[in-house]
Design an enzyme around this catalytic site. Sequence first.
Site, PDB file in Angstrom:
ATOM      1  CB  THR A   1      -0.769  -0.069   1.145  1.00 10.22           C
ATOM      2  OG1 THR A   1      -1.850  -1.162   1.192  1.00 10.22           O
ATOM      3  CG2 THR A   1      -1.708   1.014   1.223  1.00 10.22           C
TER       4      THR A   1
ATOM      5  N   GLY B   1      -0.948   0.893   5.781  1.00 12.80           N
ATOM      6  CA  GLY B   1      -0.633   0.402   7.359  1.00 12.80           C
ATOM      7  C   GLY B   1      -1.708  -0.618   7.621  1.00 12.80           C
TER       8      GLY B   1
ATOM      9  CD  GLU C   1      -3.287  -7.460   2.521  1.00 17.11           C
ATOM     10  OE1 GLU C   1      -3.641  -6.270   2.658  1.00 17.11           O
ATOM     11  OE2 GLU C   1      -3.118  -8.057   3.549  1.00 17.11           O
TER      12      GLU C   1
HETATM   13  N1  GLU Z   1      -5.107  -4.302   2.092  1.00 18.80           N
HETATM   14  C1  GLU Z   1      -4.987  -3.345   3.207  1.00 18.80           C
HETATM   15  C2  GLU Z   1      -6.665  -2.672   3.321  1.00 18.80           C
HETATM   16  O1  GLU Z   1      -7.128  -2.490   2.298  1.00 18.80           O
HETATM   17  C3  GLU Z   1      -3.975  -2.433   2.887  1.00 18.80           C
HETATM   18  C4  GLU Z   1      -2.697  -3.196   3.249  1.00 18.80           C
HETATM   19  C5  GLU Z   1      -1.709  -2.167   3.919  1.00 18.80           C
HETATM   20  O2  GLU Z   1      -1.814  -1.073   4.026  1.00 18.80           O
HETATM   21  O3  GLU Z   1      -0.641  -2.904   4.669  1.00 18.80           O
HETATM   22  O4  GLU Z   1      -6.891  -2.387   4.240  1.00 18.80           O
END
Ligand code: GLU
Length: 623
Positions: free
Chosen positions: A445, A527, A465
Amino acid sequence: MVHDDNRRVGSREQSVGENESTDSERGETRRRTFLKGSAVALGASAFPVTANRASAHGDESDERDRIDRVDTATSDEGMVASSDPRASTIGADVLEAGGNAVDAAVAVQFALNAVQPHTSGIGGGGFMLVYDAGEDELYSVDNRERAPFGATPDMFLEDGEPIPFDERITLGQAVGVPGTLKACDIALKRFGTRDIDDLIGPAIDLAGGARVDYYLGSTIEEEHEKFNDAARAVFAPGGTPLDIGDRVEQPDLAATFETIAEEGVGALYKGDVGEAVADVVQENGGSMTPADLGAYNVTIDTPEYVEYGDVTVRTQPLPSSGGLTIAHILSLLEPFDLGQYDRQSVEVSQLLVEAFKLAYADRGEYMGDKQFVDAPWQGLLDEEYLDERRATIESGEVTTETQQPGDPWSYQPGSPYAIDPLTVDDVSTIRDAPRPYIPSPRGSTTHFTVADDDGNMVSWTSTIEQLFGSGIMVPGQGFMLNNELTDFDAEPGGPNEVQPLKRPLSSTSPTIVFRDGKPLFTVGSPGGTTIITTVAEMVINLVDFGMGLAEAVAEPRLYANSEPAIYPEASVPEDVQDGLRELGYELSPFTRLGNVMTIRVDQETGEYTGAADFRNGGLTRGL
Ligand code: GLU
């Protein structure tokens, strides 16, 4: 938005700031070219200057040092803040040549795909807020990945038990139908002034060869064991991970970008690139077919909002839980007037922790893709419900057991309704139907943000992700595939269970805060679930504590969810950490939380200030 005929910005022939490569050279260039901001310089009129406030804890020079490490710039004309200097430079070049904020943001996204293939790209998805100054409207371009038609609620179970998380993340079943490229296309058509082929050129250059910086190099080192052969050939050729300072060459990615420049996004959604995606997902056990890519579309939605103090926080609605959860946290906290305490105090930390715990308990219980399940939107923010939930905070309770959800449905009309998972027969019906699920008209991200001379602003959180997503690179195409579907619950039954075509619950929270109806600042962060508290804390730092922008970014953060442990950054002062332990909390310090990119507007002069976090780094470029 303003349309400008000065086209072919950032064409392939243009060189890209990439070759100014070493960190110290880049720093030098930056110092020469841009105003190096300080919290004092940032004070402007929107917020009082408080950078020199007395610190109740430890060494003030440490605090000063943290603030100075936030990269800042000011400009009257335009601003880009992203987690990579090369990407920010490319975005600024687009603005300089007359492109608008959306044009520049799309160019930044392509550049990030090339230089940060571990955080986002055309194999992923995200959420993009666009403030259209001409219309004075805010839109969300939701490009979250969807589960393919063949996905089933039990696809992450084996013998009735969830497949262990570290095995789930590299499965073909974990890969969602990507949305990022579609977002670039639709956002340009709706808000932009350039075509994709005018904006992708610098990214083609970077894919041809770019320096491996610390973030990429250290991530390759940590993640290379999950790579498929195609990814290994690029990032760990001959089995040796590329090192910081090496050159990464991605000829397949460059060729894919060339194909997109020539054929448009249909190359992925209806063409050979998409077939290659479906093939590799199926080889890894997933069900994705070219039809899944052909059926994908973004939605354009109305952002969630909450009034907080004298600002309106407008942020991402479901299927990101970010917006509703930030709204819930801020609403729970508002009566406590946080600004009366020291920001780094046991009092404020306890209030934050307890509000976070309450909000995350409801997040886990009630939230899912709004096209499939109803969330108790009104109930969660109902004053009586908030009063009921705040009782624990008011009583000074220290919650050391898992916080339990409340019953917001009893504070609003109606009852929950969930669409049943599709059966195989339904799926074939839907395949033939004219995309009934797309509608909502107008509706590890990275975060980046852009503002242009006309006042348009973009706040975009983009993700595959985990770092390097599933570890699966599309052979011959050079981009990484997400593992976003691991954001679904592995166990069926809840609002966030897997269903075909559904989008997994997210925490990403691209946000734009308004005062008196006009944009005041953009903010967002990577995050995972910590994004929500990081963004909420940015709002609190700026609104309740009147901090300068760099100071707000530098301020130590704290994370908690409904579970017992709480997670302060290691930089939270020791006396505060000790005080929390004495109250009975179990602390699990984190080195760092998030990587905020933010732009603030001085509402009197229109001047922009950008700030890029030091936690994973980034660069602001003003015009
Ligand atoms: N997949 C996560 C989400 O959409 C974000 C992943 C990340 O920021 O580490 O909440």
